[in-house]
Design a protein around this motif. Structure first.
Motif, PDB file in Angstrom:
ATOM      1  N   GLU A   1       0.731   4.140  -2.764  1.00  0.00           N
ATOM      2  CA  GLU A   1       0.460   5.528  -2.362  1.00  0.00           C
ATOM      3  C   GLU A   1       1.604   6.457  -2.778  1.00  0.00           C
ATOM      4  N   LYS A   2       2.825   5.988  -2.638  1.00  0.00           N
ATOM      5  CA  LYS A   2       4.009   6.779  -3.002  1.00  0.00           C
ATOM      6  C   LYS A   2       4.020   7.137  -4.486  1.00  0.00           C
TER       7      LYS A   2
ATOM      8  N   LEU B   1      -6.044  -1.989  -6.941  1.00  0.00           N
ATOM      9  CA  LEU B   1      -5.127  -2.271  -5.837  1.00  0.00           C
ATOM     10  C   LEU B   1      -4.713  -3.745  -5.836  1.00  0.00           C
TER      11      LEU B   1
ATOM     12  N   ASP C   1       0.834  -1.211   0.000  1.00  0.00           N
ATOM     13  CA  ASP C   1       0.000   0.000   0.000  1.00  0.00           C
ATOM     14  C   ASP C   1       0.866   1.259   0.000  1.00  0.00           C
ATOM     15  N   GLU C   2       1.945   1.244   0.787  1.00  0.00           N
ATOM     16  CA  GLU C   2       2.842   2.403   0.840  1.00  0.00           C
ATOM     17  C   GLU C   2       3.465   2.685  -0.522  1.00  0.00           C
TER      18      GLU C   2
ATOM     19  N   ARG D   1       0.880   9.532  -7.595  1.00  0.00           N
ATOM     20  CA  ARG D   1       0.952  10.994  -7.445  1.00  0.00           C
ATOM     21  C   ARG D   1      -0.339  11.636  -7.931  1.00  0.00           C
TER      22      ARG D   1
ATOM     23  N   TRP E   1      -3.246  11.238  -6.708  1.00  0.00           N
ATOM     24  CA  TRP E   1      -4.421  10.401  -6.466  1.00  0.00           C
ATOM     25  C   TRP E   1      -4.588  10.192  -4.969  1.00  0.00           C
ATOM     26  N   ASP E   2      -5.803  10.304  -4.522  1.00  0.00           N
ATOM     27  CA  ASP E   2      -6.131   9.958  -3.146  1.00  0.00           C
ATOM     28  C   ASP E   2      -6.209   8.425  -3.088  1.00  0.00           C
ATOM     29  N   PHE E   3      -5.392   7.824  -2.234  1.00  0.00           N
ATOM     30  CA  PHE E   3      -5.323   6.365  -2.137  1.00  0.00           C
ATOM     31  C   PHE E   3      -6.715   5.750  -1.970  1.00  0.00           C
TER      32      PHE E   3
END
Length: 149
Positions: free
Chosen positions: A78-79, A94, A74-75, A82, A84-86
């Motif tokens: 998310e990283k 996902l 997930d990290e 860019r 985008w709201d996770f």
């Protein structure tokens, strides 16, 4: 059954686990319980053939591994997502990205290009064209920045 089919089953199991927060090992056991698997085969051609021992090992390794490394994966997503709201990323996207990232990080016998290609094919099957591009961008940047050549 091909590795591609086994990968799709693993991805779908990861999706189901994220939705139901089930123990990954138990989810694999439950999925392949004989009567349950037969009922799935009646509903979806994906389950028309039972995995052999090697495919079962692959599915189990991916599903349990993603469960163990979910926060880490997930990290990474998310990283590299860019702008985008996770929370807005679909669970399907996902699950696809986690499957590819897990293979890239923890299954060196699978070439990175294969993992990305297979992820994109799954995305084409389950998501919108713009999501395919999104996944491609994240996985490409992930490989470029997080893997040692």
């Amino acid at each position: 059954m091909t590795r591609t089919t086994a990968r799709e089953i693993a991805m779908r199991l990861c999706f189901a686990i994220s939705e139901n927060i089930t123990d990954p090992t138990q989810a694999v056991v439950d999925m392949f319980e004989t009567e349950h698997y037969k009922s799935l085969a009646q509903e979806d051609e994906l389950f028309s053939e039972r995995p052999n021992k090697k495919q079962m090992e692959y599915i189990s390794r991916v599903v349990v591994g993603i469960g163990e490394h979910s926060a880490e994966l997930d990290e990474y997503i998310e990283k590299y997502a860019r702008g985008w709201d996770f929370a807005r990323i679909s669970r399907t996207a996902l699950a696809i990205m986690k499957t590819a990232m897990f293979e890239i990080l923890y299954m060196p016998d699978i070439p990175e290009g294969v993992s990305i290609n297979e992820a994109l094919e799954l995305a084409k099957k389950y998501d919108e064209p713009e999501t395919v591009s999104f996944i491609n961008g994240i996985l490409g940047t992930f490989v470029k920045n997080e893997t040692v050549k």
